[in-house]
Motif scaffolding. Structure first.
Motif, mmCIF file in Angstrom:
data_model
loop_
_atom_site.group_PDB
_atom_site.id
_atom_site.type_symbol
_atom_site.label_atom_id
_atom_site.label_comp_id
_atom_site.label_asym_id
_atom_site.label_seq_id
_atom_site.Cartn_x
_atom_site.Cartn_y
_atom_site.Cartn_z
ATOM 1 N N GLU A 169 40.799 64.229 39.380
ATOM 2 C CA GLU A 169 39.578 64.819 38.814
ATOM 3 C C GLU A 169 39.648 64.846 37.293
ATOM 4 O O GLU A 169 38.662 64.528 36.607
ATOM 5 N N ALA A 170 40.809 65.224 36.765
ATOM 6 C CA ALA A 170 40.965 65.261 35.312
ATOM 7 C C ALA A 170 40.842 63.871 34.705
ATOM 8 O O ALA A 170 40.208 63.683 33.656
ATOM 9 N N LYS A 171 41.443 62.879 35.366
ATOM 10 C CA LYS A 171 41.397 61.508 34.857
ATOM 11 C C LYS A 171 39.970 60.982 34.839
ATOM 12 O O LYS A 171 39.572 60.254 33.922
ATOM 13 N N ALA A 172 39.187 61.349 35.848
ATOM 14 C CA ALA A 172 37.791 60.908 35.876
ATOM 15 C C ALA A 172 37.023 61.474 34.684
ATOM 16 O O ALA A 172 36.203 60.781 34.063
ATOM 17 N N LYS A 173 37.291 62.724 34.338
ATOM 18 C CA LYS A 173 36.629 63.337 33.176
ATOM 19 C C LYS A 173 37.033 62.640 31.885
ATOM 20 O O LYS A 173 36.191 62.408 31.009
ATOM 21 N N VAL A 174 38.316 62.311 31.782
ATOM 22 C CA VAL A 174 38.815 61.664 30.564
ATOM 23 C C VAL A 174 38.286 60.242 30.461
ATOM 24 O O VAL A 174 37.952 59.769 29.362
ATOM 25 N N GLU A 175 38.203 59.544 31.589
ATOM 26 C CA GLU A 175 37.699 58.164 31.583
ATOM 27 C C GLU A 175 36.303 58.084 30.983
ATOM 28 O O GLU A 175 35.969 57.110 30.290
ATOM 29 N N SER A 224 26.857 62.696 40.105
ATOM 30 C CA SER A 224 26.649 64.124 40.356
ATOM 31 C C SER A 224 27.256 64.986 39.255
ATOM 32 O O SER A 224 26.812 66.106 39.012
ATOM 33 N N LEU A 225 28.280 64.448 38.565
ATOM 34 C CA LEU A 225 28.949 65.179 37.485
ATOM 35 C C LEU A 225 28.412 64.790 36.112
ATOM 36 O O LEU A 225 28.931 65.243 35.091
ATOM 37 N N HIS A 226 27.391 63.936 36.086
ATOM 38 C CA HIS A 226 26.765 63.466 34.836
ATOM 39 C C HIS A 226 27.757 62.740 33.926
ATOM 40 O O HIS A 226 27.667 62.828 32.697
ATOM 41 N N GLU A 227 28.701 62.032 34.535
ATOM 42 C CA GLU A 227 29.643 61.209 33.775
ATOM 43 C C GLU A 227 29.032 59.813 33.636
ATOM 44 O O GLU A 227 29.417 58.868 34.325
ATOM 45 N N ASP A 228 28.051 59.701 32.748
ATOM 46 C CA ASP A 228 27.216 58.501 32.678
ATOM 47 C C ASP A 228 28.008 57.232 32.379
ATOM 48 O O ASP A 228 27.790 56.187 33.011
ATOM 49 N N ASN A 229 28.915 57.301 31.392
ATOM 50 C CA ASN A 229 29.670 56.102 31.021
ATOM 51 C C ASN A 229 30.511 55.600 32.187
ATOM 52 O O ASN A 229 30.564 54.405 32.480
ATOM 53 N N ARG A 230 31.168 56.526 32.852
ATOM 54 C CA ARG A 230 32.004 56.151 33.991
ATOM 55 C C ARG A 230 31.152 55.643 35.147
ATOM 56 O O ARG A 230 31.513 54.681 35.827
ATOM 57 N N GLN A 231 30.003 56.250 35.358
ATOM 58 C CA GLN A 231 29.111 55.816 36.438
ATOM 59 C C GLN A 231 28.673 54.376 36.240
ATOM 60 O O GLN A 231 28.698 53.570 37.180
ATOM 61 N N HIS A 232 28.280 54.023 35.022
ATOM 62 C CA HIS A 232 27.823 52.652 34.744
ATOM 63 C C HIS A 232 28.953 51.649 34.971
ATOM 64 O O HIS A 232 28.730 50.570 35.537
ATOM 65 N N ALA A 233 30.153 52.000 34.516
ATOM 66 C CA ALA A 233 31.290 51.095 34.702
ATOM 67 C C ALA A 233 31.597 50.919 36.187
ATOM 68 O O ALA A 233 31.898 49.803 36.645
#
Length: 281
Positions: A169-175, A224-233
């Motif tokens: 979970e932490a790595k996903a936030k950092v990514e 769902s977490l609004h991690e837009d950059n990671r979502q697009h990748a």
């Protein structure tokens, strides 16, 4: 009287420090050949370990460090450092058979890693370099947990898997804070770790299907977490895997079906859409 009190306090502190150093050296000598099973951590443990009656001093030191870290970026570095120390302490407690202390230290490591990721997200300036460093540190910790999990069972293994969930979970936030060019590479690392170990007899189709399922799930979670950059990748990588799966199926069956063509067209559209969206971020 004051002079006598000062001498007594100094003697107590010196004795505690000397005992801690001797204790740490003793533990280091006990590890022996077990290092080949449970490798050393990246960071080292402090002089005071969780089973020491003076361990509260180490915890107090950490709180002081956090107090004087006035910025989110500063707190990120402190939390990451604490996470590394706790992981190192967990290893030593595991070597000594202190299951309860191993589990608590490991849980603290995961908690502090999550706090480091959260604090980095709060920082508004100069986060990309720190994100790269923290992302690499988390990945190294994950690799250690993978090895630990291979050689443990029961409550210990359960604790390892729970901490691994925190690290993921932490790595996903950092990514999501990484430079856009590095996000796909980091996701590939995640995917390789999560990939189920398969025999050489398993075909490429099974591997691609598993990877697509992983990427699709992660893209949905990132949205769902609004991690837009990671979502697009993730969407780009998923679409590329879908395209590879279609090409593999078409090649292996020596002919193209209408549904395959439709899927390929859909995958191409997703890639185009995701690439355009990513370029606007």
């Amino acid at each position: 009287m004051k002079k006598l009190l000062s001498v007594v306090l100094f003697s107590l502190c010196f004795s505690a420090l000397f005992s801690s150093i001797s204790y740490a050296k003793t533990i280091q000598g006990v590890l022996g050949d077990a290092n080949t099973v449970i490798p050393p951590t990246i960071e080292g443990a402090g002089y005071l370990l969780p089973d020491s009656p003076l361990y509260f001093l180490d915890e107090f030191k950490q709180q002081v460090r956090l107090f004087f870290a006035f910025t989110p970026l500063g707190k990120t570095m402190v939390y990451s450092s604490i996470a590394g120390e706790r992981l190192a302490e967990a290893r030593l407690e595991l070597q000594k058979g202190n299951t309860a202390l191993f589990i608590s230290s490991l849980a603290d490591s995961g908690k502090n890693t999550l706090l480091a990721a959260d604090m980095l997200g709060f920082s508004k300036v100069g986060t990309q370099d720190e994100a790269k460093d923290l992302n690499e540190t988390i990945f190294q910790h994950q690799e250690l947990l993978d090895i630990y999990a291979l050689h443990t069972t029961g409550d210990v293994k359960k604790a390892i898997l729970l901490t691994d969930t925190d690290l993921f979970e932490a790595k996903a936030k950092v990514e999501n804070l990484l430079p856009s060019v590095l996000i796909p590479l980091s996701i590939e690392e995640d995917m390789n770790r999560e990939q189920v170990i398969v025999s050489q007899a398993v075909g490429e189709k099974t591997i691609l299907t598993s990877e697509i399922a992983f990427l699709t799930h992660q893209a949905s979670l990132a949205a769902s977490l609004h991690e837009d950059n990671r979502q697009h990748a993730l969407e780009i990588l998923s679409a590329e895997k879908q395209s590879q799966l279609v090409q593999y199926s078409a090649t292996s069956q020596k002919k193209r079906y209408p549904v395959a063509s439709a899927t390929a067209a859909s995958a191409t559209a997703i890639i185009s859409k995701a690439t355009q969206a990513a370029s606007h971020n």
